[in-house]
Structure formats: structure tokens, C-alpha cells
Write an enzyme that holds these catalytic residues in place. Structure first.
Site, PDB file in Angstrom:
ATOM      1  N   ARG A  83       0.835  -1.200   0.000  1.00 13.49           N
ATOM      2  CA  ARG A  83       0.000   0.000   0.000  1.00 13.49           C
ATOM      3  C   ARG A  83       0.873   1.256   0.000  1.00 13.49           C
ATOM      4  O   ARG A  83       1.024   1.934  -1.005  1.00 13.49           O
ATOM      5  CB  ARG A  83      -0.942  -0.033   1.220  1.00 13.49           C
ATOM      6  CG  ARG A  83      -2.117   0.935   1.139  1.00 13.49           C
ATOM      7  CD  ARG A  83      -1.807   2.365   1.516  1.00 13.49           C
ATOM      8  NE  ARG A  83      -1.313   2.541   2.866  1.00 13.49           N
ATOM      9  CZ  ARG A  83      -0.906   3.697   3.350  1.00 13.49           C
ATOM     10  NH1 ARG A  83      -0.932   4.780   2.593  1.00 13.49           N
ATOM     11  NH2 ARG A  83      -0.428   3.784   4.570  1.00 13.49           N
ATOM     12  N   ASP A  84       1.495   1.547   1.121  1.00  9.48           N
ATOM     13  CA  ASP A  84       2.301   2.762   1.252  1.00  9.48           C
ATOM     14  C   ASP A  84       3.491   2.751   0.292  1.00  9.48           C
ATOM     15  O   ASP A  84       3.902   3.785  -0.225  1.00  9.48           O
ATOM     16  CB  ASP A  84       2.800   2.856   2.706  1.00  9.48           C
ATOM     17  CG  ASP A  84       3.161   4.269   3.120  1.00  9.48           C
ATOM     18  OD1 ASP A  84       2.963   5.194   2.313  1.00  9.48           O
ATOM     19  OD2 ASP A  84       3.651   4.454   4.250  1.00  9.48           O
ATOM     20  N   CYS A 119       6.020   9.979   0.076  1.00  7.51           N
ATOM     21  CA  CYS A 119       4.776  10.638   0.434  1.00  7.51           C
ATOM     22  C   CYS A 119       4.463  11.678  -0.635  1.00  7.51           C
ATOM     23  O   CYS A 119       5.291  12.550  -0.884  1.00  7.51           O
ATOM     24  CB  CYS A 119       4.882  11.292   1.804  1.00  7.51           C
ATOM     25  SG  CYS A 119       3.418  12.250   2.196  1.00  7.51           S
ATOM     26  N   HIS A 147      10.209   6.924   8.395  1.00  3.86           N
ATOM     27  CA  HIS A 147      10.790   7.017   7.053  1.00  3.86           C
ATOM     28  C   HIS A 147      12.287   7.316   7.172  1.00  3.86           C
ATOM     29  O   HIS A 147      12.746   7.831   8.190  1.00  3.86           O
ATOM     30  CB  HIS A 147      10.073   8.103   6.241  1.00  3.86           C
ATOM     31  CG  HIS A 147       8.734   7.670   5.744  1.00  3.86           C
ATOM     32  ND1 HIS A 147       8.346   7.804   4.438  1.00  3.86           N
ATOM     33  CD2 HIS A 147       7.691   7.085   6.387  1.00  3.86           C
ATOM     34  CE1 HIS A 147       7.110   7.323   4.295  1.00  3.86           C
ATOM     35  NE2 HIS A 147       6.698   6.889   5.463  1.00  3.86           N
ATOM     36  N   ASN A 195       9.817   4.417   3.183  1.00  3.49           N
ATOM     37  CA  ASN A 195       9.746   3.893   4.544  1.00  3.49           C
ATOM     38  C   ASN A 195      11.051   3.180   4.836  1.00  3.49           C
ATOM     39  O   ASN A 195      11.785   2.816   3.935  1.00  3.49           O
ATOM     40  CB  ASN A 195       8.628   2.853   4.616  1.00  3.49           C
ATOM     41  CG  ASN A 195       7.271   3.439   4.350  1.00  3.49           C
ATOM     42  OD1 ASN A 195       6.690   4.056   5.222  1.00  3.49           O
ATOM     43  ND2 ASN A 195       6.763   3.249   3.150  1.00  3.49           N
ATOM     44  N   HIS A 226       6.366   4.164  12.813  1.00  4.19           N
ATOM     45  CA  HIS A 226       6.308   4.146  11.344  1.00  4.19           C
ATOM     46  C   HIS A 226       7.291   5.224  10.863  1.00  4.19           C
ATOM     47  O   HIS A 226       6.911   6.382  10.686  1.00  4.19           O
ATOM     48  CB  HIS A 226       4.865   4.477  10.912  1.00  4.19           C
ATOM     49  CG  HIS A 226       4.629   4.482   9.442  1.00  4.19           C
ATOM     50  ND1 HIS A 226       3.835   3.556   8.807  1.00  4.19           N
ATOM     51  CD2 HIS A 226       5.065   5.314   8.459  1.00  4.19           C
ATOM     52  CE1 HIS A 226       3.786   3.825   7.501  1.00  4.19           C
ATOM     53  NE2 HIS A 226       4.526   4.890   7.271  1.00  4.19           N
TER      54      HIS A 226
END
Length: 299
Positions: free
Chosen positions: A15-16, A240, A209, A249, A207
């Protein structure tokens, strides 16, 4: 504070990691990625995002992904559902866990979801209510916890306030996101201290990065404080769309290597995970951002 004995990794690559890729990635590739991650021992995989294809074209096949994946025993396949419409679509696909996304920065919230932080939290209330009715767990994300592309520094108290609001609303876990990767270990500890006064440590996830190369150091700092859930992305995929220059990430392979070295159990097969990172980066024509992955591939 002692390190946790076991850490649960939440794999956000499908997803991300993929959502900002400019070229369309086939559904079959996404499904194979999810399957390979499950085979490597990842027990929590964020598989799709139920957002408008107008905003995130890469996630337009969310229904096909959610209904097409072969579920493995003991693996949670979650999806991002920012609003009620997204949640209803996800429920139709048999989703068992969803996530909502808030921010600790007013400017980021306005640029990202076109509303204030308070308004964004109000929008989530019906989503949580409906999820509860459907017996689906909700995870809450807070972005910009260690800095914002528009505001710079973010006060730990603001992060704590948003995390508490999501927790009080019914999110079972709050993931604290260093969206632009500007955090450093001491900042990470101070932010976590503030949040842990409002939300139990056992309900918090990191979470981080790796834009400035600090993600592993920051993770080490919060693991020391007792965080036992880490979000990461295979091969360090992702960025992002609303934070220029923000790289991916932290790479799942690098996190697992760190945890293995600390004697912390993850249940993940690092070789299989690294092979998955090599495979997906070749499949989508991206460089592998995992240092561990690159090193293992060179052996």
C-alpha cells in the site's frame, strides 16, 4: 527499559510502498508481492487503500487486490479506509482490519486531506462506529510526528493529543509516523514519552521514514522504550505525495536484520524477505533501497 522479546512487523509495502508509483502496476504483481511477503513470515500486511482513484490512481484496483489475495492462516490483511465510502467498499471485500489516517500538523492535514486536524478526527467517528458494528478492527495513523514539510518542528504534546483522540475513539493501535523522516533518536524518545502518557505503550507502533538515514537509529531508540510494533516496507519502497523529497519507509529487511541482531523474535525469514525485495524492485524498475537486501543479493 528492556527491549521487547518479540516485535510485530506491519508490512506497508503493497500500500504505502506502491501508492506513489507513477506507472501502473498490474494487480497480479501486487497479489504476488502480498503472497511472497506472507510466505516470508509477515503476519500483518497492509494490502490496499480504498481511496478515490482520482487521488491515488495506483490503488484503483483495491477491490481486485482485496478479493484476489490468497489468505494465509494467521495473517492479517488490512486496508486504508479514510472515509465511510471507502470502509463500505472494503467491508464488501471481506476486510478484517482497516486504518484511518490523521496528522499532528494542521498544515499537512489541510494539504493532505483538505481539512483541519479536528475536522479530520470528526470525519473518522462514523468510520469507527460502522467498523465496530461490522466487528472490524481499526488502526489509527498519526503522520508528521517528528516534523512537517510545511511547519517544521511539531510539538510532542500535539502528537499526544491526536494519538489520544484516535485511541479514545476506538483505534486499537496508534502508528506514529515520521512522514518526512527528519526525526532523530532523542526527538523520537521525547515524542514517544509524551504520547505514552496518554496512550498505553502496548498500543503504539513506530512508522519511520528514512529520508535522512535516521530510521534505524530512531527505531532502536523507541524499541528501548518498549515499542513492540514496527511499520516497514519491503526494499524501502514508498514516499509521500505531499512531502517533497521524502524517501521511502524504512526497509523491512533492514529492520529484521537489526531485530535479529538484538535477539528479538519476529518470525520472519530474512532470506525470503530479501529475495522478495529484489524481485519487486526488478518487477517495477526501482532501485532496492534496503542496504541489507542489496548486501544479501551480492553474496
Amino acid at each position: 527499559m528492556a527491549f521487547p522479546k518479540r516485535v510485530r512487523l506491519v508490512e506497508v509495502g503493497p500500500r504505502d510502498g506502491l501508492q506513489n508509483e507513477p506507472e501502473a502496476i498490474g494487480t497480479e504483481t501486487k497479489l504476488e508481492l502480498i503472497d511472497r511477503l506472507g510466505a516470508a513470515g509477515l503476519a500483518h500486511i497492509e494490502a490496499a487503500s480504498f481511496v478515490s482513484p482520482k487521488w491515488v490512481p495506483q490503488m484503483a484496483d483495491h477491490r481486485e487486490v482485496m478479493t484476489g489475495l490468497e489468505r494465509r492462516e494467521g495473517v492479517v490483511y488490512s486496508a486504508l479506509t479514510p472515509n465511510l465510502k471507502g470502509l463500505e467498499a472494503a467491508l464488501e471485500c471481506g476486510v478484517e482490519e482497516v486504518a484511518v489516517f490523521g496528522a499532528a500538523s494542521e498544515s499537512f492535514s489541510r494539504k493532505n486531506i483538505n481539512c483541519s486536524v479536528a475536522e479530520s478526527l470528526e470525519r473518522f467517528a462514523p468510520v469507527l462506529e460502522r467498523a465496530r458494528e461490522a466487528n472490524v478492527r481499526v488502526r489509527g495513523y498519526v503522520s508528521c510526528v517528528l516534523g512537517c514539510p510545511y511547519e517544521g518542528e511539531i510539538a510532542p504534546a500535539k502528537v499526544a493529543e491526536v494519538a489520544k483522540a484516535l485511541h479514545d475513539m476506538g483505534c486499537y493501535e496508534i502508528s506514529l509516523g515520521d512522514t518526512i523522516g527528519t526525526g532523530t533518536p532523542l526527538k523520537a524518545k521525547r515524542m514517544l514519552e509524551a504520547v505514552a502518557r496518554e496512550v498505553p505503550m502496548a498500543r503504539l507502533a513506530a512508522h519511520f521514514h528514512d529520508t535522512y538515514g535516521q530510521a534505524l537509529a530512531n527505531l532502536y531508540a523507541v524499541l528501548e522504550e518498549g515499542v513492540a510494533v514496527v511499520d516497514s516496507s519491503v526494499a524501502g519502497l514508498g514516499g509521500c505525495p505531499y512531502a517533497k523529497g521524502a524517501s521511502g519507509n524504512v526497509a523491512s529487511e533492514d529492520v529484521v536484520y537489526l531485530l535479529d541482531g538484538l535477539g528479538i523474535d519476529t518470525g520472519i525469514d530474512l532470506d525470503k524477505l530479501a529475495a522478495t525485495g529484489s524481485w519487486i524492485t526488478q518487477a517495477i524498475g526501482r532501485p532496492n533501497r534496503s542496504k541489507v537486501g542489496v548486501a544479501l543479493a551480492a553474496k
